[in-house]
Design a protein around this motif. Structure first.
Motif, PDB file in Angstrom:
ATOM      1  N   SER A   1      -7.882 -19.366 -16.169  1.00  0.00           N
ATOM      2  CA  SER A   1      -7.498 -20.523 -15.354  1.00  0.00           C
ATOM      3  C   SER A   1      -6.115 -21.039 -15.688  1.00  0.00           C
ATOM      4  O   SER A   1      -5.649 -22.005 -15.084  1.00  0.00           O
ATOM      5  CB  SER A   1      -8.505 -21.659 -15.557  1.00  0.00           C
ATOM      6  OG  SER A   1      -8.474 -22.099 -16.912  1.00  0.00           O
TER       7      SER A   1
ATOM      8  N   THR B   1      -9.900 -23.652 -13.281  1.00  0.00           N
ATOM      9  CA  THR B   1     -10.229 -23.256 -11.914  1.00  0.00           C
ATOM     10  C   THR B   1     -11.403 -22.282 -11.878  1.00  0.00           C
ATOM     11  O   THR B   1     -11.805 -21.843 -10.807  1.00  0.00           O
ATOM     12  CB  THR B   1      -9.014 -22.596 -11.240  1.00  0.00           C
ATOM     13  OG1 THR B   1      -8.582 -21.482 -12.044  1.00  0.00           O
ATOM     14  CG2 THR B   1      -7.873 -23.591 -11.110  1.00  0.00           C
ATOM     15  N   THR B   2     -11.931 -21.949 -13.048  1.00  0.00           N
ATOM     16  CA  THR B   2     -13.067 -21.045 -13.096  1.00  0.00           C
ATOM     17  C   THR B   2     -13.898 -21.364 -14.328  1.00  0.00           C
ATOM     18  O   THR B   2     -13.470 -22.106 -15.199  1.00  0.00           O
ATOM     19  CB  THR B   2     -12.603 -19.571 -13.149  1.00  0.00           C
ATOM     20  OG1 THR B   2     -13.734 -18.710 -13.042  1.00  0.00           O
ATOM     21  CG2 THR B   2     -11.857 -19.275 -14.432  1.00  0.00           C
TER      22      THR B   2
ATOM     23  N   TYR C   1     -12.991 -31.081 -10.530  1.00  0.00           N
ATOM     24  CA  TYR C   1     -13.020 -29.645 -10.833  1.00  0.00           C
ATOM     25  C   TYR C   1     -14.100 -28.965  -9.989  1.00  0.00           C
ATOM     26  O   TYR C   1     -15.126 -28.514 -10.512  1.00  0.00           O
ATOM     27  CB  TYR C   1     -13.293 -29.430 -12.323  1.00  0.00           C
ATOM     28  CG  TYR C   1     -12.298 -30.120 -13.227  1.00  0.00           C
ATOM     29  CD1 TYR C   1     -11.042 -29.561 -13.463  1.00  0.00           C
ATOM     30  CD2 TYR C   1     -12.605 -31.347 -13.823  1.00  0.00           C
ATOM     31  CE1 TYR C   1     -10.119 -30.188 -14.281  1.00  0.00           C
ATOM     32  CE2 TYR C   1     -11.682 -31.984 -14.648  1.00  0.00           C
ATOM     33  CZ  TYR C   1     -10.443 -31.403 -14.859  1.00  0.00           C
ATOM     34  OH  TYR C   1      -9.521 -32.039 -15.667  1.00  0.00           O
TER      35      TYR C   1
ATOM     36  N   SER D   1     -14.365 -26.126  -8.637  1.00  0.00           N
ATOM     37  CA  SER D   1     -14.582 -24.691  -8.787  1.00  0.00           C
ATOM     38  C   SER D   1     -15.435 -24.334  -9.999  1.00  0.00           C
ATOM     39  O   SER D   1     -15.851 -23.186 -10.158  1.00  0.00           O
ATOM     40  CB  SER D   1     -13.233 -23.965  -8.885  1.00  0.00           C
ATOM     41  OG  SER D   1     -12.459 -24.166  -7.724  1.00  0.00           O
TER      42      SER D   1
END
Length: 290
Positions: free
Chosen positions: A86, A91-92, A116, A118
């Motif tokens: 990320s 983002t993951t 957040y 994601s």
């Protein structure tokens, strides 16, 4: 003599999956490779880590101790991968939450996901003892507890404080009263959560301090079960005020002469408090405008 990481990873997979075939499938490598790597690890240090029991394996005492360490190592490896993937932007990845109840937990998760979206979030519910154990065992990343933890391994911050009250159904003689005293609760039929519940622990401590004998009629492992038992007129329930759900046949009553409170806290392992996803969760919950 440095430990070979691939050997440790194979041992961890076997210990976690309780079998060599399942470990090989989890690691996407062949079973002979897993078997060889675990055997080389044992031979390298002159120890026995696993004992075969038919198709399953059991951990020796040394194996169990090593598994406790390897769980932490693999957890940190996952965090490192999430951070790199990320680029520090989260983002993951996945956040595992353990909580004593859904009330605050769902609000906290909603705040986190607003920032957040994601990140995948999973949640496990249980009493305070179970919830604390889940972060100690690395089954969860963060915990939502209802008490202060006196354990140097745990980092926690306060979130909110709530009053413990009793509640009765509409047929009970106390229905309509605003408050009672601790003495009036002596030997009353009480409907309590199971041992390990923070609300129960706080109530019992207050009763002991006041010298009031309490009489649990039923122990029920869910809040919903306690409410149903009280609704049916089986006894008097005990609950934190915010947990009480309005019901036409149920009514809360304050305990006038005792301060009984539960304090909700966010907690994680001290060694993981600076994990990006744990820091992000705590910041989004405690400072939602930040």
């Amino acid at each position: 003599m440095a430990i070979v990481f691939t050997h440790l990873r194979s041992f961890h997979a076997v210990a976690e999956n309780r079998g060599f075939t399942a470990a090989a499938n989890a690691l996407h490598i062949s079973q002979p490779t897993v078997t060889t790597q675990v055997k080389e690890l044992e031979d390298r240090y002159g120890v026995e880590l696993l004992v075969r029991r038919g198709r399953r394996v059991e951990l020796t005492e040394t194996g169990a101790a090593l598994f406790d360490i390897s769980r932490r190592i693999m957890s940190l490896q996952d965090e490192a991968e999430e951070l790199l993937l990320s680029s520090g932007r989260l983002t993951t990845g996945q956040l595992r939450v353990a909580a004593v109840g859904p009330f605050h937990a769902t609000e906290m998760v909603a705040r986190f996901l607003a920032t957040y979206p994601s990140i995948k979030v999973s949640m496990l519910l249980g009493n305070s003892d179970q919830t604390l154990q889940r972060i100690l065992d690395l089954e969860s990343d963060v915990a939502i507890l209802a008490h202060v933890v006196d354990d140097p391994r745990i980092y926690s911050v306060a979130f909110s404080t709530h009053e413990v009250v009793v509640f009765v159904n509409s047929d009970h003689p106390w229905h309509g009263r605003e408050s009672i005293t601790m003495a009036e609760l002596a030997d009353q039929p009480l409907i309590l959560r199971e041992t390990g519940s923070t609300t129960r622990r706080a109530f019992e401590q207050a009763a002991e301090k006041a010298g009031v004998p309490i009489k649990p009629l039923l122990e029920i492992g869910s809040r919903e079960g306690v409410w149903k038992a009280v609704e049916r007129g089986l006894g008097i329930g005990v609950v934190a005020d915010f947990e009480f759900v309005a019901h036409p046949r149920l009514e809360t009553i304050r305990i006038a002469d005792a301060t009984i409170q539960t304090e909700y806290r966010l907690a994680c392992l001290q060694e993981r408090r600076h994990s990006p996803k744990i820091e992000a969760f705590m910041t989004s919950v405690l400072h939602p405008q930040a």
